[in-house]
Write an enzyme that holds these catalytic residues in place. Structure first.
Site, PDB file in Angstrom:
ATOM      1  N   GLY A  55       0.806  -1.206   0.000  1.00  0.00           N
ATOM      2  CA  GLY A  55       0.000   0.000   0.000  1.00  0.00           C
ATOM      3  C   GLY A  55       0.839   1.255   0.000  1.00  0.00           C
ATOM      4  N   HIS A  58       3.568   4.539   2.928  1.00  0.00           N
ATOM      5  CA  HIS A  58       4.738   4.106   3.704  1.00  0.00           C
ATOM      6  C   HIS A  58       6.032   4.712   3.160  1.00  0.00           C
ATOM      7  CE1 HIS A  58       2.065   1.311   5.600  1.00  0.00           C
ATOM      8  NE2 HIS A  58       1.840   0.645   4.486  1.00  0.00           N
ATOM      9  N   LYS A 132       5.789  -8.033   2.357  1.00  0.00           N
ATOM     10  CA  LYS A 132       5.560  -7.912   3.805  1.00  0.00           C
ATOM     11  C   LYS A 132       4.411  -8.833   4.205  1.00  0.00           C
ATOM     12  CE  LYS A 132       4.799  -3.499   3.825  1.00  0.00           C
ATOM     13  NZ  LYS A 132       4.819  -3.364   2.354  1.00  0.00           N
ATOM     14  N   HIS A 244       0.055   0.471   9.724  1.00  0.00           N
ATOM     15  CA  HIS A 244      -1.215   0.989   9.219  1.00  0.00           C
ATOM     16  C   HIS A 244      -2.065   1.523  10.365  1.00  0.00           C
ATOM     17  CE1 HIS A 244       0.086  -2.421   6.635  1.00  0.00           C
ATOM     18  NE2 HIS A 244      -0.128  -1.534   5.689  1.00  0.00           N
ATOM     19  N   PRO A 606       8.555  39.446  25.922  1.00  0.00           N
ATOM     20  CA  PRO A 606       9.174  38.661  26.999  1.00  0.00           C
ATOM     21  C   PRO A 606      10.592  39.104  27.328  1.00  0.00           C
ATOM     22  CG  PRO A 606       9.011  37.364  24.975  1.00  0.00           C
ATOM     23  CD  PRO A 606       8.208  38.604  24.753  1.00  0.00           C
TER      24      PRO A 606
END
Length: 620
Positions: A55, A58, A132, A244, A606
């Site tokens: 997919g 990644h 994978k 995922h 500041p």
């Protein structure tokens, strides 16, 4: 739904691949498929072709690009050179091509089969699919393998499952995560060396069994157009989640980086964990510290250092360490650690030349926290020597400095909150760092009582340890004030010193910038338009200078005969406090706040507040 910078949700994977190929002339799309191949396919004739995929989301796995900053050519590992001919893990010495699915979705059988046919047609001596261990990937790549074999192709498949999260893995087995990238590298080096398909399968299968990975997340990820995959409380982190966003094995309170790394390595190597990696003293490993997508590089470096220290404490030799984004989960703020047990042959394959852009071509060598440091240069002797502090004057100085330090430490959060309006919110941290440095300096030796020596010494401390723009500006102020006080102790000298310090913060220096160490840095004549200033601010620019300037105007009364120094100082403090409050309504003309619309500031500067507080602490 989280914001995403996409053109369309449905076309984001296609658009990403198209952009990748458009920017890399060495890549080619396979017509009609989301498949990216090397443009020099004829070069694989007679060699094994390597295909992977999965997919999208990644990146840089498998086709995404995350080019590293490369060292000079003379120091690159085994002569590896940068190349625009490859991207992600596609390139000579790694993958021949990748098959990308939609975001977090396996690619189709048809696209995988088309990729196999393309490399077979190019003359590959066999094809290895590196997959994978996810059900969708196994099914789609596996079915394509069967169909390709039916056509007469010599195709094999290696399924990588390196996840160490689950103590008792289910029927699906260990998930395939970042360790897959090391398998890409080992297989690619073997293929480039001319190894046969059988030999590559045998060696990468053995390597995959000697490898483990574990992830840790601080935040979820979200597929474009969808809500986050899970939720974590502000004080939670999750151990062992998938790439995922699949659930991990434990949620726990956020730990410091070193403790988090210890927890990860303990879980990965725990013998009671059926997915553990056996790691014993004397083992040699390749370590991958992988950014899961949204972790800052700062945090990644901290985690990497902690991992090296932890492994060294166990007697493990880190033959190689890789740090970066190797296999991500979109924008997930998290990290994974991968360990591969290696021998000399495997290290050689990891080191072998590749043109894949996402592989970090760094100088080969072991990782260690025990590197010899470069000796610091010996500081040049100073004309103004510090005096050893003694006597009642020194005690008074110590009391005043302790009050100043206590004041700055006590207002750290307030200064940070005021500074957040300008962006970074670190003013309190910076002043606290100064206070801590002064405290440490006083513990190491009594401060000098003579004003010039005291201010000069404080300038050195702040210039060396405070950091930030404030550190330089305080250092310039104190250095100039010290020079003005040299050889003087009368009350008007303090008014002159204040003016000298402010002038140093503002003045222009034609043609050069002079540091506190009297080094002259020439400004090239081709840049005549650069204003050669230290600070460049003026009263009314909404900076720390506003408080200093207001106090300085009041201190001019010290030049009048008979002036009471304490009364004048008290008035100066009041002037500084009023000036600090007045910055609330000023338009910022200098510093980081000058980039912010005045309507968004609505609070005092500041730096001005800090200066007024320091002067007030001196008076107490």
């Amino acid at each position: 739904i989280p914001k995403k910078l996409v053109t369309t949700v449905s076309g984001c994977a296609d658009d990403a691949v198209a952009g990748l190929v458009a920017c890399n002339p060495g890549l080619r799309l396979l017509q009609g498929h989301r498949v990216v191949l090397r443009s020099d396919l004829p070069a694989i004739r007679g060699r094994v072709a390597l295909l992977s995929g999965g997919g999208s989301g990644h990146e840089p796995a498998h086709a995404g690009e995350t080019p590293p900053v490369l060292p000079e050519p003379s120091t690159r590992r085994h002569g590896a050179e940068p190349s625009s001919r490859s991207a992600g893990y596609i390139g000579k010495g790694m993958l021949t091509g990748v098959v990308a699915g939609a975001v977090f979705a396996s690619p189709s059988v048809g696209s995988v089969l088309a990729a196999i046919r393309a490399v077979v047609q190019a003359g590959a001596a066999g094809t290895l699919l590196i997959v994978k261990n996810y059900t969708g990937d196994r099914l789609n790549f596996g079915m394509a393998l069967e169909r390709a074999r039916a056509e007469g192709a010599d195709v094999r498949m290696v399924v990588v499952g390196d996840d160490c999260a689950f103590a008792t893995p289910g029927k699906a087995g260990r998930r395939g995560i970042c360790g897959t990238v090391l398998i890409h590298k080992v297989a690619g080096a073997l293929a480039e060396a001319g190894a046969s398909l059988d030999e590559i399968v045998e060696k990468v299968t053995a390597a995959a069994k000697a490898m483990g990975t574990l992830g840790l997340s601080l935040s979820p990820c979200s597929i474009p157009g969808s809500k986050p995959s899970f939720q974590l409380a502000e004080d939670e982190m999750e151990l062992g989640l998938g790439i995922h966003g699949e659930a991990g094995v434990r949620r726990m309170k956020v730990l410091p980086a070193d403790k988090a790394v210890e927890t990860m390595l303990q879980h990965m190597t725990d013998p009671s964990n059926a997915s553990h990696l056996s790691l014993t003293p004397g083992s040699s490993v390749v370590l991958v510290v992988n950014n899961l997508g949204g972790l800052s590089c700062l945090e990644l470096g901290i985690v990497a250092g902690a991992a090296v220290r932890c492994l060294e404490s166990r007697g493990v030799r880190i033959a190689r360490a890789l740090m970066g984004s190797f296999m991500t989960a979109l924008e997930m703020a998290g990290v994974s650690l991968t360990l591969m047990l290696v021998d000399e042959e495997l290290v050689g394959l990891i080191d072998a030349k590749t043109t894949a852009m996402a592989w970090p071509n760094i100088l080969a060598g072991p990782a260690t926290t025990r590197r010899e440091e470069v000796p610091a240069p010996v500081e040049r002797s100073r004309k103004l020597q510090d005096e050893i502090g003694t006597g009642p004057g020194t005690a008074r100085v110590q009391r005043v400095l302790m009050r100043v330090c206590s004041t700055l430490l006590g207002m750290q959060d307030k200064l940070n909150e005021l500074d957040r309006g300008a962006g970074d919110g670190d003013c309190g941290h910076t002043h606290a760092r100064a206070a801590q440095a002064i405290q440490e300096w006083m513990r190491s030796r009594p401060p000098p009582a003579a004003p010039a020596q005291l201010l000069s010494s404080l300038a050195d401390v702040l210039l060396e340890l405070m950091g930030g723009a404030c550190g330089v500006l305080y250092g310039l102020f104190l250095t100039a004030a010290a020079r003005s006080l040299q050889g003087r102790s009368d009350a008007p000298a303090w008014a002159d010193a204040m003016d000298a310090g402010i002038e140093a913060m503002q003045r222009s220096v034609p043609g050069a910038v002079e540091s506190q160490f009297s080094l002259v840095i020439p400004i090239p004549p081709e840049f005549p338009c650069i204003p050669h200033r230290y600070g460049g601010a003026a009263p009314g620019d909404r900076t720390m200078l506003d408080s200093l300037w207001a106090a300085a105007q009041t201190l001019h009364s010290l030049r009048s005969p008979g002036a009471d120094p304490l009364q004048v100082l008290a008035a100066a403090v009041q002037s500084a406090e009023a000036a600090a409050e007045a910055t609330r309504h000023m338009e910022a003309g200098a510093g980081r706040a000058s980039y912010i619309r005045s309507s968004r500031l609505e609070q005092p500067d500041p730096g001005a507040v800090a200066v007024a507080a320091v002067l007030g602490a001196v008076l107490e």
